[in-house]
Design an enzyme around this catalytic site. Structure first.
Site, PDB file in Angstrom:
ATOM      1  N   ASN A 158      -5.143   9.738   7.190  1.00  0.00           N
ATOM      2  CA  ASN A 158      -6.481   9.163   7.102  1.00  0.00           C
ATOM      3  C   ASN A 158      -6.395   7.652   6.854  1.00  0.00           C
ATOM      4  O   ASN A 158      -5.852   7.257   5.845  1.00  0.00           O
ATOM      5  CB  ASN A 158      -7.258   9.827   5.955  1.00  0.00           C
ATOM      6  CG  ASN A 158      -8.683   9.322   5.892  1.00  0.00           C
ATOM      7  OD1 ASN A 158      -9.290   9.076   6.918  1.00  0.00           O
ATOM      8  ND2 ASN A 158      -9.193   9.141   4.696  1.00  0.00           N
ATOM      9  N   HIS A 179       3.719  14.150   0.405  1.00  0.00           N
ATOM     10  CA  HIS A 179       3.197  15.463   0.014  1.00  0.00           C
ATOM     11  C   HIS A 179       4.342  16.469   0.039  1.00  0.00           C
ATOM     12  O   HIS A 179       5.312  16.291   0.780  1.00  0.00           O
ATOM     13  CB  HIS A 179       2.109  15.936   0.977  1.00  0.00           C
ATOM     14  CG  HIS A 179       0.861  15.107   0.940  1.00  0.00           C
ATOM     15  ND1 HIS A 179       0.010  15.103  -0.137  1.00  0.00           N
ATOM     16  CD2 HIS A 179       0.346  14.229   1.833  1.00  0.00           C
ATOM     17  CE1 HIS A 179      -0.992  14.274   0.101  1.00  0.00           C
ATOM     18  NE2 HIS A 179      -0.808  13.715   1.288  1.00  0.00           N
ATOM     19  N   ARG A 236       2.194   8.713  -6.702  1.00  0.00           N
ATOM     20  CA  ARG A 236       1.842  10.047  -7.242  1.00  0.00           C
ATOM     21  C   ARG A 236       2.113  10.238  -8.730  1.00  0.00           C
ATOM     22  O   ARG A 236       1.871  11.317  -9.256  1.00  0.00           O
ATOM     23  CB  ARG A 236       2.580  11.162  -6.477  1.00  0.00           C
ATOM     24  CG  ARG A 236       2.453  11.101  -4.968  1.00  0.00           C
ATOM     25  CD  ARG A 236       1.045  11.205  -4.503  1.00  0.00           C
ATOM     26  NE  ARG A 236       0.935  11.334  -3.068  1.00  0.00           N
ATOM     27  CZ  ARG A 236      -0.181  11.050  -2.386  1.00  0.00           C
ATOM     28  NH1 ARG A 236      -1.247  10.582  -3.007  1.00  0.00           N
ATOM     29  NH2 ARG A 236      -0.227  11.195  -1.083  1.00  0.00           N
ATOM     30  N   ASP A 274      -9.022   2.875  -3.100  1.00  0.00           N
ATOM     31  CA  ASP A 274      -8.371   3.520  -1.949  1.00  0.00           C
ATOM     32  C   ASP A 274      -8.380   5.033  -2.089  1.00  0.00           C
ATOM     33  O   ASP A 274      -8.077   5.571  -3.142  1.00  0.00           O
ATOM     34  CB  ASP A 274      -6.929   3.042  -1.793  1.00  0.00           C
ATOM     35  CG  ASP A 274      -6.305   3.627  -0.528  1.00  0.00           C
ATOM     36  OD1 ASP A 274      -6.852   3.381   0.551  1.00  0.00           O
ATOM     37  OD2 ASP A 274      -5.305   4.348  -0.636  1.00  0.00           O
ATOM     38  N   HIS A 313       1.532   5.172  -2.188  1.00  0.00           N
ATOM     39  CA  HIS A 313       1.064   6.150  -3.176  1.00  0.00           C
ATOM     40  C   HIS A 313       2.309   6.747  -3.816  1.00  0.00           C
ATOM     41  O   HIS A 313       3.126   7.368  -3.135  1.00  0.00           O
ATOM     42  CB  HIS A 313       0.226   7.229  -2.496  1.00  0.00           C
ATOM     43  CG  HIS A 313      -1.018   6.678  -1.856  1.00  0.00           C
ATOM     44  ND1 HIS A 313      -2.213   6.573  -2.530  1.00  0.00           N
ATOM     45  CD2 HIS A 313      -1.240   6.152  -0.624  1.00  0.00           C
ATOM     46  CE1 HIS A 313      -3.123   6.023  -1.733  1.00  0.00           C
ATOM     47  NE2 HIS A 313      -2.554   5.762  -0.564  1.00  0.00           N
ATOM     48  N   HIS A 320       0.835  -1.208   0.000  1.00  0.00           N
ATOM     49  CA  HIS A 320       0.000   0.000   0.000  1.00  0.00           C
ATOM     50  C   HIS A 320       0.870   1.258   0.000  1.00  0.00           C
ATOM     51  O   HIS A 320       1.245   1.777   1.047  1.00  0.00           O
ATOM     52  CB  HIS A 320      -0.901  -0.020   1.247  1.00  0.00           C
ATOM     53  CG  HIS A 320      -2.022   0.985   1.199  1.00  0.00           C
ATOM     54  ND1 HIS A 320      -3.279   0.711   1.677  1.00  0.00           N
ATOM     55  CD2 HIS A 320      -2.072   2.254   0.728  1.00  0.00           C
ATOM     56  CE1 HIS A 320      -4.047   1.763   1.510  1.00  0.00           C
ATOM     57  NE2 HIS A 320      -3.344   2.719   0.941  1.00  0.00           N
ATOM     58  N   HIS A 338      -5.220  -0.362   5.904  1.00  0.00           N
ATOM     59  CA  HIS A 338      -4.879   0.500   7.052  1.00  0.00           C
ATOM     60  C   HIS A 338      -5.910   0.521   8.188  1.00  0.00           C
ATOM     61  O   HIS A 338      -6.515   1.556   8.472  1.00  0.00           O
ATOM     62  CB  HIS A 338      -4.554   1.926   6.611  1.00  0.00           C
ATOM     63  CG  HIS A 338      -5.456   2.510   5.546  1.00  0.00           C
ATOM     64  ND1 HIS A 338      -6.811   2.579   5.689  1.00  0.00           N
ATOM     65  CD2 HIS A 338      -5.169   3.041   4.332  1.00  0.00           C
ATOM     66  CE1 HIS A 338      -7.312   3.147   4.603  1.00  0.00           C
ATOM     67  NE2 HIS A 338      -6.344   3.433   3.772  1.00  0.00           N
ATOM     68  N   ASP A 355       1.235   2.635   3.752  1.00  0.00           N
ATOM     69  CA  ASP A 355       0.339   3.695   3.262  1.00  0.00           C
ATOM     70  C   ASP A 355       1.156   4.976   3.007  1.00  0.00           C
ATOM     71  O   ASP A 355       0.704   6.095   3.276  1.00  0.00           O
ATOM     72  CB  ASP A 355      -0.815   3.967   4.245  1.00  0.00           C
ATOM     73  CG  ASP A 355      -1.905   4.845   3.622  1.00  0.00           C
ATOM     74  OD1 ASP A 355      -1.868   5.089   2.405  1.00  0.00           O
ATOM     75  OD2 ASP A 355      -2.786   5.295   4.378  1.00  0.00           O
TER      76      ASP A 355
HETATM   77 ZN    ZN Z   1      -6.536   4.621   2.112  1.00  0.00          ZN
END
Ligand code: ZN
Lengths: 428, 310
Positions: A283, A314, A67, A157, A65, A63, A237, A310
């Site tokens: 989150n 940013h 981008r 997700d 990200h 899991h 998560h 997760d």
């Molecule tokens: Zn999520």
């Protein structure tokens, strides 16, 4: 059996640190793992001295990200995979909430192409396809096309599917293809993307909080559907004790659900949001000590199968705002193993559970390459220095995302080498 | 006394001695406000920016009057018509303000924590004129001053805070300050307008106004926002008023001589009965007058802090 071309000598196993071992590798595959010094090193083999280091199977992160495409200022596939390698990950599953969304083969193919070009030695990238077109929760994504392009799972997700009928059909369709669905459990009405737990801290700071029930209600829905349809669902998560109780009961009744939690839920609580610290805005939100203990117990008894970061990078300016405006997410790839290893060192988590949650179970659930140190397994392993101490600083992180509440904290343990199929991904 | 704080972000920063000092200073400025010429030169040459990212005529005017009576130059910056509506980040707005070299910024913002956010990035004093649901320290101080004027002090008194506690910065600041000054506080609201973890505040909570009002010395009504009904937190205003409107008959159940407060602007008949709002038990206009006294005291303390230290 081919002649070993790589030998790692005198490493320690996490589960039995007293007995050093030698690992023999040939052509990217495991030949043997034996007690140290019991087998001669073949002529010409490359020898890696590993005394004082822990030998672990390579980690899988199901899991993250990355981008790219669309938000390359936050992270690219190249920087994300570099961060993953530094964190000890050999397999990485990236979520579909890119721009454009990964809901068609050409997006998946672009991701895989970028990964192959930037990281030919690994880590391996396994994209997660969108469950619904555009993640809009209205129409099923072309899952067969996504599977053919290389997706290992499907997920909405970030934008959980509230429509239970649509979610049911998506589960049925995905199970036809033999591909698991990952669900981000959040009742969008009850648990808005608040980034802070509804509790003592939110009441004091005057922030709208997300109640644990908002997660647990959707966990319950998913467990009921999984049991009813007999199809697997992987719950992303998990953050709270209520969800753990529901998953434990569902598993006892034979529902094929699996679950993950992230390191930050194990080491931080809602108090990290004090002072409106946007670095701790994530989150689902950070919860309480009670939730933390329930998650640790669930990892230990297998109710929670998997650890996943997760990883949600940013840019600094995006987090430098009042709390309500900041995006949710913690950059987690590079601190994940250190902080979970610290839990092992403190006796809050067993080494066996750590390996199961970072290596064995994710590979089993998602059909990823897996090294159990048996002959013929892919030579995916890491050498971890449990004594190394390092301070988390923006400069110490390869990820573009420096957004972690651990900045400034000294951590124990660092990955020295991450081998993917016999090649060290940490070396250029 | 050397004023120890650069900013006023929340009453939780203040010691009891700090709060007492502010109330004492407010008392000394009250005298100026009763003179025929209500102006003294003590902040001449100082500039104060009134930065109201959320509209509030009442608080802004109060600060403006307070600043001008002390001869400070006050400048207004509203959100509408400013670059803030064009998507500029709060950080960039702060840097812009900094470049104008003000001595203080008084800020109202719709986001909790916004005052802290700008205070950490500005060299000048920041006075929080209300941030989101979090804090409204100057309102709490003027409420305490109003009650002190009436009673000679709040120690040993019981104050009931009534209404939308969950979304109220006024409530959060008053709960803390009144207790710091030795008063007891009770809360009364429907459960939908209470924070879920309100028990962590350590004060009695009730949803029965007739019960809650018994024996209290003051009732502090909060403003009801119509959005709460639209958000599904309330049935309708009529139902709310039946249960939670403060009236003269209800006040009769309180202690003898009990008073009512309201931070304004009031919705007559919603939170407070019209006849009660105009009755001698109502301190609503005293609060407005106290607001100027307290804000003069605050501007004086925060703007002359450096000179005092040297
Ligand atoms: Zn999520």
């Amino acid at each position: 059996m081919s002649q070993a071309d790589l030998v790692v000598r005198s490493a320690a196993l996490a589960t039995d640190p007293q007995t050093p071992v030698d690992l023999f590798v040939a052509k990217g595959r495991v030949v043997a793992l034996v007690a140290s010094g019991t087998r001669p090193v073949p002529e010409g083999a490359k020898v890696v001295e590993a005394s004082g280091l822990i030998l672990l199977p390579g980690l899988s992160d199901v899991h993250v990200h990355l981008r790219e495409p669309g938000q390359e200022w936050k992270e690219t596939i190249a920087t994300g995979l570099s961060a993953a390698a530094k964190g000890g990950f050999v397999n990485v599953m990236c979520m579909a909430n890119t721009d454009p969304v990964n809901d068609q083969a050409c997006v998946t193919e672009t991701m895989l192409d970028k990964a192959a070009k930037s990281h030919p030695k690994g880590p391996r990238l396994f994209p997660v396809g969108a469950l619904t077109v555009g993640l809009d929760g209205k129409a099923l994504a072309p899952m067969e096309e996504l599977k053919a392009a290389g997706c290992k799972a499907f997920s909405n997700d970030g934008r959980p599917v509230a429509d239970s009928e649509l979610f049911r059909r998506a589960l049925e369709y995905a199970s036809d293809l033999g591909i698991p669905v990952i669900d981000h459990c959040e009742d969008p009405y009850l648990a808005p993307h608040a980034g802070v737990n509804e509790g003592v801290v939110s009441a004091r700071l005057g922030l709208r909080g997300a109640p644990t029930a908002g997660e647990a209600i959707q966990v319950a829905r998913d467990c009921l559907l999984s049991k009813y349809l007999g199809v697997p669902i992987h719950l992303a998560h998990v953050s709270c004790a209520q969800s753990v109780d529901i998953i434990r009961a569902a598993k006892a009744q034979g529902a094929p659900v699996t679950a993950e939690t992230a390191p930050h839920y194990l080491i931080l609580t809602e108090e990290a949001c004090e002072g409106y610290d946007t670095a701790a805005k994530v989150n689902p939100p950070l919860r309480t000590r009670t939730d933390q203990q329930a998650l640790l117990a669930a990892l230990e008894d297998g109710t929670i199968d998997v650890l996943a970061t997760d990883h949600a990078p940013h840019a600094a300016h995006e987090k430098e705002t009042p709390f309500d405006e900041a995006p949710n997410g913690i950059s987690g790839l590079e601190t994940a193993l250190s902080v979970t290893w610290e839990l092992v060192a403190r006796g809050e988590l067993s080494a066996k559970s750590l390996i199961s949650a970072w290596c064995t179970r994710p590979a089993e659930i998602f059909g990823l390459p897996q090294n159990r140190f048996q002959e013929g397994d892919p030579a995916d392993f890491i050498l971890f220095d449990p004594a190394a101490r390092w301070t988390v600083t923006p400069q110490s992180l390869l990820s573009k995302g420096k957004n972690t509440p651990l900045l400034g904290r000294e951590l124990t343990g660092q990955v020295r080498a991450a081998y993917v199929a016999g090649k060290n991904a940490l070396q250029a | 006394m050397t004023w120890p704080h650069k900013d006023l972000l929340d009453v939780t920063q203040l010691s009891r001695a700090d709060a007492t000092e502010i109330l004492r200073a407010a008392k000394s400025f009250q005298e100026i406000n009763s003179r025929p010429v209500k102006k003294v030169p003590i902040l001449k040459g100082k500039s104060v920016i009134l930065f109201f990212a959320e509209p509030s005529t009442r608080t802004k005017t109060s600060f403006d009057v307070a600043g001008k009576r002390l001869s400070a130059d006050t400048f207004s910056l509203a959100k509408s018509g400013s670059s803030l509506t064009k998507g500029e980040s709060l950080k960039d707005t702060v840097l812009t303000l900094q470049a104008m070299k003000p001595d203080a910024i008084v800020m109202r913002h719709n986001m909790s924590g916004a005052a802290k956010f700008i205070a950490e990035r500005l060299e000048c004093a920041v006075i929080n004129a209300g941030d989101g649901w979090h804090a409204h320290p100057t309102q709490a101080l003027l409420d305490a001053f109003t009650l002190t004027e009436r009673w000679g002090g709040v120690e040993g008194k019981t104050v009931l805070i009534l209404g939308d506690i969950a979304h109220s910065r006024v409530a959060r600041s008053n709960v803390h300050l009144l207790r710091l000054l030795g008063a007891s506080v009770r809360l009364c609201a429907p459960k939908t307008l209470l924070p879920h973890a309100v028990s962590s505040w350590g004060v009695p909570v009730s949803s029965d106004l007739d019960e809650a009002v018994r024996g209290v010395d003051a009732v502090m009504c909060l403003r009801l926002q119509l959005e709460r009904q639209q958000a599904g937190l309330l049935p309708d205003v009529r139902e709310y008023s039946r249960r939670f409107c403060m009236t003269l008959p209800r006040l009769a159940k309180a202690a003898k001589g009990a008073v009512v407060l309201h931070p304004g602007p009031i919705n007559r008949g919603w939170e407070i009965a019209s006849d009660l709002a105009d009755a001698s038990e109502s301190l609503i206009l005293d609060q407005v007058a106290s607001g100027v006294d307290v804000r003069m005291a605050l501007l004086h303390l925060y703007l002359t802090r450096k000179e005092r230290k040297e």
